[in-house]
Design a protein around this motif. Structure first.
Motif, PDB file in Angstrom:
ATOM      1  N   VAL A 150       0.865  -1.193   0.000  1.00 15.63           N
ATOM      2  CA  VAL A 150       0.000   0.000   0.000  1.00 15.63           C
ATOM      3  C   VAL A 150       0.891   1.230   0.000  1.00 15.63           C
ATOM      4  CG1 VAL A 150      -1.865   1.217   1.169  1.00 15.63           C
ATOM      5  CG2 VAL A 150      -1.708  -1.269   1.353  1.00 15.63           C
ATOM      6  N   ASP A 151       0.624   2.179  -0.923  1.00 13.17           N
ATOM      7  CA  ASP A 151       1.440   3.390  -0.938  1.00 13.17           C
ATOM      8  C   ASP A 151       0.837   4.462  -0.028  1.00 13.17           C
ATOM      9  OD1 ASP A 151      -0.535   4.836  -2.335  1.00 13.17           O
ATOM     10  OD2 ASP A 151       0.384   4.474  -4.284  1.00 13.17           O
ATOM     11  N   ARG A 152       1.485   5.613   0.042  1.00  9.55           N
ATOM     12  CA  ARG A 152       1.064   6.659   0.980  1.00  9.55           C
ATOM     13  C   ARG A 152      -0.228   7.343   0.574  1.00  9.55           C
ATOM     14  NH1 ARG A 152       6.438   9.865   3.138  1.00  9.55           N
ATOM     15  NH2 ARG A 152       7.410   8.086   4.197  1.00  9.55           N
ATOM     16  N   ASP A 153      -0.650   7.143  -0.656  1.00 10.90           N
ATOM     17  CA  ASP A 153      -1.921   7.685  -1.123  1.00 10.90           C
ATOM     18  C   ASP A 153      -3.063   6.692  -0.927  1.00 10.90           C
ATOM     19  OD1 ASP A 153      -0.692  10.074  -1.984  1.00 10.90           O
ATOM     20  OD2 ASP A 153      -0.060   9.080  -3.845  1.00 10.90           O
ATOM     21  N   ASP A 207      10.028   5.196   1.043  1.00 10.20           N
ATOM     22  CA  ASP A 207       9.668   6.426   1.749  1.00 10.20           C
ATOM     23  C   ASP A 207       9.280   7.547   0.795  1.00 10.20           C
ATOM     24  OD1 ASP A 207      10.114   5.238   4.182  1.00 10.20           O
ATOM     25  OD2 ASP A 207      12.174   5.962   4.367  1.00 10.20           O
ATOM     26  N   ASP A 208       9.786   7.482  -0.454  1.00 11.14           N
ATOM     27  CA  ASP A 208       9.459   8.497  -1.455  1.00 11.14           C
ATOM     28  C   ASP A 208       8.184   8.156  -2.223  1.00 11.14           C
ATOM     29  OD1 ASP A 208      10.355   6.323  -2.822  1.00 11.14           O
ATOM     30  OD2 ASP A 208      11.988   7.350  -3.868  1.00 11.14           O
ATOM     31  N   ASN A 209       7.472   7.134  -1.761  1.00  9.97           N
ATOM     32  CA  ASN A 209       6.192   6.697  -2.337  1.00  9.97           C
ATOM     33  C   ASN A 209       6.351   6.037  -3.698  1.00  9.97           C
ATOM     34  OD1 ASN A 209       3.467   6.360  -1.679  1.00  9.97           O
ATOM     35  ND2 ASN A 209       2.824   8.065  -2.976  1.00  9.97           N
ATOM     36  N   ARG A 210       7.552   5.607  -4.037  1.00 11.60           N
ATOM     37  CA  ARG A 210       7.759   4.864  -5.269  1.00 11.60           C
ATOM     38  C   ARG A 210       7.593   3.371  -5.007  1.00 11.60           C
ATOM     39  NH1 ARG A 210      12.924   7.999  -8.101  1.00 11.60           N
ATOM     40  NH2 ARG A 210      11.791   9.900  -8.631  1.00 11.60           N
ATOM     41  N   VAL A 211       7.016   2.694  -5.980  1.00 12.32           N
ATOM     42  CA  VAL A 211       6.738   1.268  -5.856  1.00 12.32           C
ATOM     43  C   VAL A 211       7.870   0.476  -6.506  1.00 12.32           C
ATOM     44  CG1 VAL A 211       5.098  -0.566  -6.411  1.00 12.32           C
ATOM     45  CG2 VAL A 211       4.266   1.741  -5.906  1.00 12.32           C
ATOM     46  N   TRP A 212       8.405  -0.481  -5.768  1.00 14.65           N
ATOM     47  CA  TRP A 212       9.485  -1.325  -6.263  1.00 14.65           C
ATOM     48  C   TRP A 212       9.002  -2.774  -6.335  1.00 14.65           C
ATOM     49  CZ3 TRP A 212      14.325   0.644  -7.582  1.00 14.65           C
ATOM     50  CH2 TRP A 212      14.555   1.977  -7.216  1.00 14.65           C
ATOM     51  N   ILE A 213       9.286  -3.416  -7.462  1.00 16.17           N
ATOM     52  CA  ILE A 213       8.911  -4.813  -7.672  1.00 16.17           C
ATOM     53  C   ILE A 213      10.165  -5.596  -8.019  1.00 16.17           C
ATOM     54  CG2 ILE A 213       7.353  -6.378  -8.905  1.00 16.17           C
ATOM     55  CD1 ILE A 213       5.859  -3.823  -9.848  1.00 16.17           C
ATOM     56  N   THR A 214      10.290  -6.792  -7.460  1.00 17.09           N
ATOM     57  CA  THR A 214      11.418  -7.652  -7.772  1.00 17.09           C
ATOM     58  C   THR A 214      10.922  -9.065  -8.048  1.00 17.09           C
ATOM     59  OG1 THR A 214      13.592  -8.413  -7.004  1.00 17.09           O
ATOM     60  CG2 THR A 214      11.858  -8.237  -5.354  1.00 17.09           C
TER      61      THR A 214
END
Length: 237
Positions: A150-153, A207-214
């Motif tokens: 879940v992101d900050r928005d 923390d910068d609200n960017r989504v990372w997928i691996t």
């Protein structure tokens, strides 16, 4: 059993057992594994895990310090039982608890697609809602190992492994992504390289609200771990 230990002031507490769910007409479940954990707004720990009845693999979830409940329909409930597992659990910005899981891979033998499913906990009814299907049959017939963040928005992001064909073993798996902004789930998007076998994703929000997928990509000696940064403008880097 699903067991856990609480660490307080750097001290490892005693082993505790999560509350279990028993099917009405069965002698209880056989075993539990593959836990996923999250915190809610009150600091309570919620978990979701595989719960194996004698002939059914289901998903169980709940507050670890309280009673858990079944997310999938149990054998003996007077309705068709559900098979599924390998869940991920998150809490959104409204405090809603969500569980995502894969339906049974055996469904394809009966001419049905394997699905990635979503359910949230209805506090008023004290139960998990009927599932919503995130995956699309016209894209993928096999769908497995969903992970969520879940992101900050307050946007929910879910990634999973999908394959268009159940019969063609040479058909590569890919990583698919869907998101929920409060109105509806977006159509899944293939975010891995087309034609490259890609499986077992994980997803996190920085923390910068960017989504990372691996995920792991390729096969044999060419297998490697890939990372993708998914930005809010729907562009992938």
């Amino acid at each position: 059993y699903l067991r856990y230990r609480l660490i307080e002031d750097r001290t490892l507490g005693p082993i505790q057992t999560a509350k279990t769910v028993q099917a009405q007409e069965m002698a209880g479940y056989v075993n539990a594994w593959f836990p996923s954990l999250t915190f809610d707004a009150t600091g309570q720990v919620w978990g979701a895990w595989n719960q194996h009845y004698p002939a059914t693999l289901g998903v169980c979830a709940g507050n670890l310090s309280d009673a858990a409940s079944s997310v999938t329909r149990l054998p003996g409930d007077g309705q068709e039982e559900e098979n599924g597992g390998y869940p991920a659990i998150v809490v959104d910005d409204r405090g809603q608890r969500w569980v995502f899981w894969e339906s049974s891979g055996w469904d394809v033998a009966n001419g049905k697609p394997q699905k990635v499913l979503a359910s949230y906990y209805d506090q008023a009814k004290a139960c998990w809602t009927l599932p919503y299907t995130l995956s699309r049959q016209e894209q993928t017939v096999l769908n497995q190992t969903p992970r969520a963040a879940v992101d900050r928005d307050g946007v929910l992001w879910v990634a999973w492994s999908g394959r268009p064909s159940a019969d063609d073993i040479d058909q590569p798996w890919g990583i698919y992504l869907s998101r929920f902004t409060g109105d509806d789930w977006s159509a899944p998007v293939l975010v891995s390289a087309e034609g490259e076998s890609s499986r077992a994703p994980d997803i996190v929000v920085g923390d910068d609200n960017r989504v990372w997928i691996t995920w792991h990509a390729g096969t044999g000696d060419a297998m490697k771990i890939k990372v993708l940064e998914y930005r809010r403008g729907d562009t992938a880097d």
